[in-house]
Write a protein that holds these residues in place. Sequence first.
Motif, PDB file in Angstrom:
ATOM      1  N   PRO A  78       5.622  15.112  17.204  1.00 19.69           N
ATOM      2  CA  PRO A  78       4.537  14.565  16.380  1.00 19.69           C
ATOM      3  C   PRO A  78       4.878  13.168  15.883  1.00 19.69           C
ATOM      4  CG  PRO A  78       5.121  16.783  15.668  1.00 19.69           C
ATOM      5  CD  PRO A  78       6.154  16.357  16.668  1.00 19.69           C
ATOM      6  N   ARG A  79       3.863  12.326  15.741  1.00 19.34           N
ATOM      7  CA  ARG A  79       4.101  10.933  15.366  1.00 19.34           C
ATOM      8  C   ARG A  79       4.713  10.789  13.990  1.00 19.34           C
ATOM      9  NH1 ARG A  79      -1.586   8.578  13.547  1.00 19.34           N
ATOM     10  NH2 ARG A  79      -2.497  10.537  12.989  1.00 19.34           N
ATOM     11  N   TYR A  80       4.504  11.760  13.083  1.00 15.41           N
ATOM     12  CA  TYR A  80       5.091  11.662  11.748  1.00 15.41           C
ATOM     13  C   TYR A  80       6.572  11.990  11.747  1.00 15.41           C
ATOM     14  CZ  TYR A  80       3.442  16.468  12.143  1.00 15.41           C
ATOM     15  OH  TYR A  80       3.154  17.719  12.604  1.00 15.41           O
ATOM     16  N   VAL A  81       7.102  12.574  12.834  1.00 16.80           N
ATOM     17  CA  VAL A  81       8.547  12.753  12.972  1.00 16.80           C
ATOM     18  C   VAL A  81       9.122  11.569  13.745  1.00 16.80           C
ATOM     19  CG1 VAL A  81      10.378  14.175  13.963  1.00 16.80           C
ATOM     20  CG2 VAL A  81       8.443  15.263  12.833  1.00 16.80           C
ATOM     21  N   GLU A  82       8.389  11.129  14.758  1.00 22.56           N
ATOM     22  CA  GLU A  82       8.828   9.979  15.553  1.00 22.56           C
ATOM     23  C   GLU A  82       8.931   8.724  14.684  1.00 22.56           C
ATOM     24  OE1 GLU A  82       7.126   7.365  19.286  1.00 22.56           O
ATOM     25  OE2 GLU A  82       6.342   9.376  18.957  1.00 22.56           O
ATOM     26  N   SER A  83       7.999   8.568  13.745  1.00 25.10           N
ATOM     27  CA  SER A  83       8.019   7.415  12.844  1.00 25.10           C
ATOM     28  C   SER A  83       7.808   7.913  11.419  1.00 25.10           C
ATOM     29  CB  SER A  83       6.918   6.426  13.213  1.00 25.10           C
ATOM     30  OG  SER A  83       6.894   5.383  12.273  1.00 25.10           O
ATOM     31  N   ALA A  84       8.900   8.159  10.729  1.00 22.36           N
ATOM     32  CA  ALA A  84       8.808   8.693   9.370  1.00 22.36           C
ATOM     33  C   ALA A  84       8.204   7.686   8.398  1.00 22.36           C
ATOM     34  CB  ALA A  84      10.184   9.138   8.886  1.00 22.36           C
ATOM     35  N   TYR A  85       8.054   6.419   8.822  1.00 18.49           N
ATOM     36  CA  TYR A  85       7.428   5.408   7.971  1.00 18.49           C
ATOM     37  C   TYR A  85       5.907   5.408   8.087  1.00 18.49           C
ATOM     38  CZ  TYR A  85      11.820   3.317   6.689  1.00 18.49           C
ATOM     39  OH  TYR A  85      13.057   3.103   6.179  1.00 18.49           O
ATOM     40  N   LEU A  86       5.364   6.278   8.897  1.00 15.42           N
ATOM     41  CA  LEU A  86       3.927   6.364   9.107  1.00 15.42           C
ATOM     42  C   LEU A  86       3.169   6.403   7.781  1.00 15.42           C
ATOM     43  CD1 LEU A  86       1.561   7.091  11.162  1.00 15.42           C
ATOM     44  CD2 LEU A  86       2.076   9.443  10.565  1.00 15.42           C
ATOM     45  N   TRP A  87       3.736   7.074   6.787  1.00 18.25           N
ATOM     46  CA  TRP A  87       3.037   7.255   5.510  1.00 18.25           C
ATOM     47  C   TRP A  87       2.798   5.938   4.787  1.00 18.25           C
ATOM     48  CZ3 TRP A  87       1.457  11.569   6.827  1.00 18.25           C
ATOM     49  CH2 TRP A  87       2.285  12.511   7.415  1.00 18.25           C
ATOM     50  N   ALA A  88       3.653   4.958   4.987  1.00 22.25           N
ATOM     51  CA  ALA A  88       3.465   3.676   4.301  1.00 22.25           C
ATOM     52  C   ALA A  88       2.173   3.002   4.749  1.00 22.25           C
ATOM     53  CB  ALA A  88       4.661   2.767   4.552  1.00 22.25           C
ATOM     54  N   PHE A  89       1.715   3.298   5.965  1.00 21.34           N
ATOM     55  CA  PHE A  89       0.501   2.675   6.486  1.00 21.34           C
ATOM     56  C   PHE A  89      -0.731   3.059   5.675  1.00 21.34           C
ATOM     57  CE2 PHE A  89       2.618   2.694  10.906  1.00 21.34           C
ATOM     58  CZ  PHE A  89       3.341   1.557  10.585  1.00 21.34           C
ATOM     59  N   VAL A  90      -0.702   4.211   5.010  1.00 20.60           N
ATOM     60  CA  VAL A  90      -1.821   4.635   4.172  1.00 20.60           C
ATOM     61  C   VAL A  90      -2.127   3.574   3.121  1.00 20.60           C
ATOM     62  CG1 VAL A  90      -2.490   6.328   2.394  1.00 20.60           C
ATOM     63  CG2 VAL A  90      -1.437   7.102   4.524  1.00 20.60           C
ATOM     64  N   PHE A  91      -1.087   2.870   2.650  1.00 21.24           N
ATOM     65  CA  PHE A  91      -1.243   1.922   1.557  1.00 21.24           C
ATOM     66  C   PHE A  91      -1.435   0.477   2.017  1.00 21.24           C
ATOM     67  CE2 PHE A  91       1.083   5.604   0.019  1.00 21.24           C
ATOM     68  CZ  PHE A  91       0.274   5.967  -1.045  1.00 21.24           C
ATOM     69  N   ARG A  92      -1.494   0.253   3.339  1.00 21.20           N
ATOM     70  CA  ARG A  92      -1.748  -1.110   3.831  1.00 21.20           C
ATOM     71  C   ARG A  92      -3.095  -1.589   3.311  1.00 21.20           C
ATOM     72  NH1 ARG A  92      -0.636  -1.756  10.161  1.00 21.20           N
ATOM     73  NH2 ARG A  92      -2.594  -2.851   9.806  1.00 21.20           N
ATOM     74  N   SER A  93      -3.193  -2.868   3.013  1.00 20.77           N
ATOM     75  CA  SER A  93      -4.430  -3.404   2.430  1.00 20.77           C
ATOM     76  C   SER A  93      -5.639  -3.180   3.345  1.00 20.77           C
ATOM     77  CB  SER A  93      -4.277  -4.879   2.088  1.00 20.77           C
ATOM     78  OG  SER A  93      -3.980  -5.628   3.248  1.00 20.77           O
ATOM     79  N   ASP A  94      -5.457  -3.267   4.663  1.00 22.45           N
ATOM     80  CA  ASP A  94      -6.591  -3.077   5.566  1.00 22.45           C
ATOM     81  C   ASP A  94      -7.022  -1.615   5.677  1.00 22.45           C
ATOM     82  OD1 ASP A  94      -4.202  -2.506   6.977  1.00 22.45           O
ATOM     83  OD2 ASP A  94      -5.150  -2.933   8.907  1.00 22.45           O
ATOM     84  N   ARG A  95      -6.166  -0.671   5.249  1.00 20.79           N
ATOM     85  CA  ARG A  95      -6.525   0.748   5.314  1.00 20.79           C
ATOM     86  C   ARG A  95      -6.971   1.317   3.967  1.00 20.79           C
ATOM     87  NH1 ARG A  95      -2.479   3.455   9.675  1.00 20.79           N
ATOM     88  NH2 ARG A  95      -2.788   1.877  11.268  1.00 20.79           N
ATOM     89  N   GLN A  96      -6.734   0.593   2.900  1.00 23.59           N
ATOM     90  CA  GLN A  96      -7.102   1.108   1.580  1.00 23.59           C
ATOM     91  C   GLN A  96      -8.574   1.485   1.465  1.00 23.59           C
ATOM     92  OE1 GLN A  96      -5.494  -1.475  -1.450  1.00 23.59           O
ATOM     93  NE2 GLN A  96      -3.407  -1.114  -0.746  1.00 23.59           N
ATOM     94  N   PRO A  97      -9.512   0.727   2.060  1.00 20.75           N
ATOM     95  CA  PRO A  97     -10.921   1.146   1.972  1.00 20.75           C
ATOM     96  C   PRO A  97     -11.206   2.473   2.698  1.00 20.75           C
ATOM     97  CG  PRO A  97     -10.761  -1.172   2.583  1.00 20.75           C
ATOM     98  CD  PRO A  97      -9.375  -0.604   2.661  1.00 20.75           C
ATOM     99  N   LEU A  98     -10.298   2.901   3.569  1.00 24.37           N
ATOM    100  CA  LEU A  98     -10.501   4.139   4.317  1.00 24.37           C
ATOM    101  C   LEU A  98     -10.040   5.373   3.553  1.00 24.37           C
ATOM    102  CD1 LEU A  98      -9.180   2.854   7.769  1.00 24.37           C
ATOM    103  CD2 LEU A  98     -11.560   2.976   6.991  1.00 24.37           C
ATOM    104  N   TYR A  99      -9.451   5.167   2.371  1.00 27.31           N
ATOM    105  CA  TYR A  99      -8.907   6.264   1.564  1.00 27.31           C
ATOM    106  C   TYR A  99      -9.443   6.203   0.141  1.00 27.31           C
ATOM    107  CZ  TYR A  99      -5.376   7.467   5.047  1.00 27.31           C
ATOM    108  OH  TYR A  99      -4.730   7.895   6.184  1.00 27.31           O
ATOM    109  N   ARG A 100      -9.368   7.343  -0.510  1.00 25.33           N
ATOM    110  CA  ARG A 100      -9.587   7.430  -1.953  1.00 25.33           C
ATOM    111  C   ARG A 100      -8.231   7.734  -2.573  1.00 25.33           C
ATOM    112  NH1 ARG A 100     -12.363  12.373  -4.683  1.00 25.33           N
ATOM    113  NH2 ARG A 100     -10.194  12.869  -4.946  1.00 25.33           N
ATOM    114  N   PHE A 101      -7.876   7.025  -3.630  1.00 26.79           N
ATOM    115  CA  PHE A 101      -6.580   7.204  -4.284  1.00 26.79           C
ATOM    116  C   PHE A 101      -6.782   7.676  -5.714  1.00 26.79           C
ATOM    117  CE2 PHE A 101      -6.032   3.904  -1.070  1.00 26.79           C
ATOM    118  CZ  PHE A 101      -4.939   4.382  -0.372  1.00 26.79           C
ATOM    119  N   ASP A 102      -5.960   8.640  -6.142  1.00 25.54           N
ATOM    120  CA  ASP A 102      -5.968   9.121  -7.519  1.00 25.54           C
ATOM    121  C   ASP A 102      -4.535   9.166  -8.014  1.00 25.54           C
ATOM    122  OD1 ASP A 102      -8.814   9.757  -7.902  1.00 25.54           O
ATOM    123  OD2 ASP A 102      -8.469  11.265  -6.342  1.00 25.54           O
TER     124      ASP A 102
END
Length: 190
Positions: free
Chosen positions: A7-31
């Motif tokens: 799975p890509r989340y094991v192959e690249s454990a940094y995958l989670w940091a991409f959630v917070f990239r400025s270009d992806r922030q509009p694609l998420y809701r944060f609380d």
Amino acid sequence: PRDYNVPRYVESAYLWAFVFRSDRQPLYRFDVRPEEIVGGRTALPIEFRPREPILKGLNDWAGTAWIDRETTQILKVEAYSPADWNRLVDRDAIVANAPRRDDHEELNIYDIERIVTEFGFEKNGMRFPSHVEIKKTRSTVFPGAKHSSFREVTLRTVNQDYSRFQFFSVRSREEILRFVNGEAPLRAIP
């Protein structure tokens, strides 16, 4: 790893940091949730949920990231696919709302996969992944007129530990060009 369908989340454990990239922030809701202690550090838990439409590889995760209050680096991430997140929320809602739902008589079964990545290795002021746990569980909800309960069994657990890190120096294109052209090397800014 791709040849073995890792799975890509094991192959690249940094995958989670991409959630917070400025270009992806509009694609998420944060609380933001109240502070917690994670790995001996004060952490700010930030829940992230994808906004519709869900796009594979862009906003296809839901979960919580614990961010170091002092350094703003990720300490830990607990993540689910949106489908698994919805099953988790549904299961918890049925259990919590049972006293108000006398009509709920069927037995419910929820298979849920959770991925926890810990960033416990620190070097040169940066955090690196130290452990990933992938756990698939089956929850069976037993409905009742006054209360519901559930039993959870583990179907599969996979642990990946990261160790023996190796660090290499890297030279920028500008540094190499200066060297090739016989110019003085760039000096580090103190």
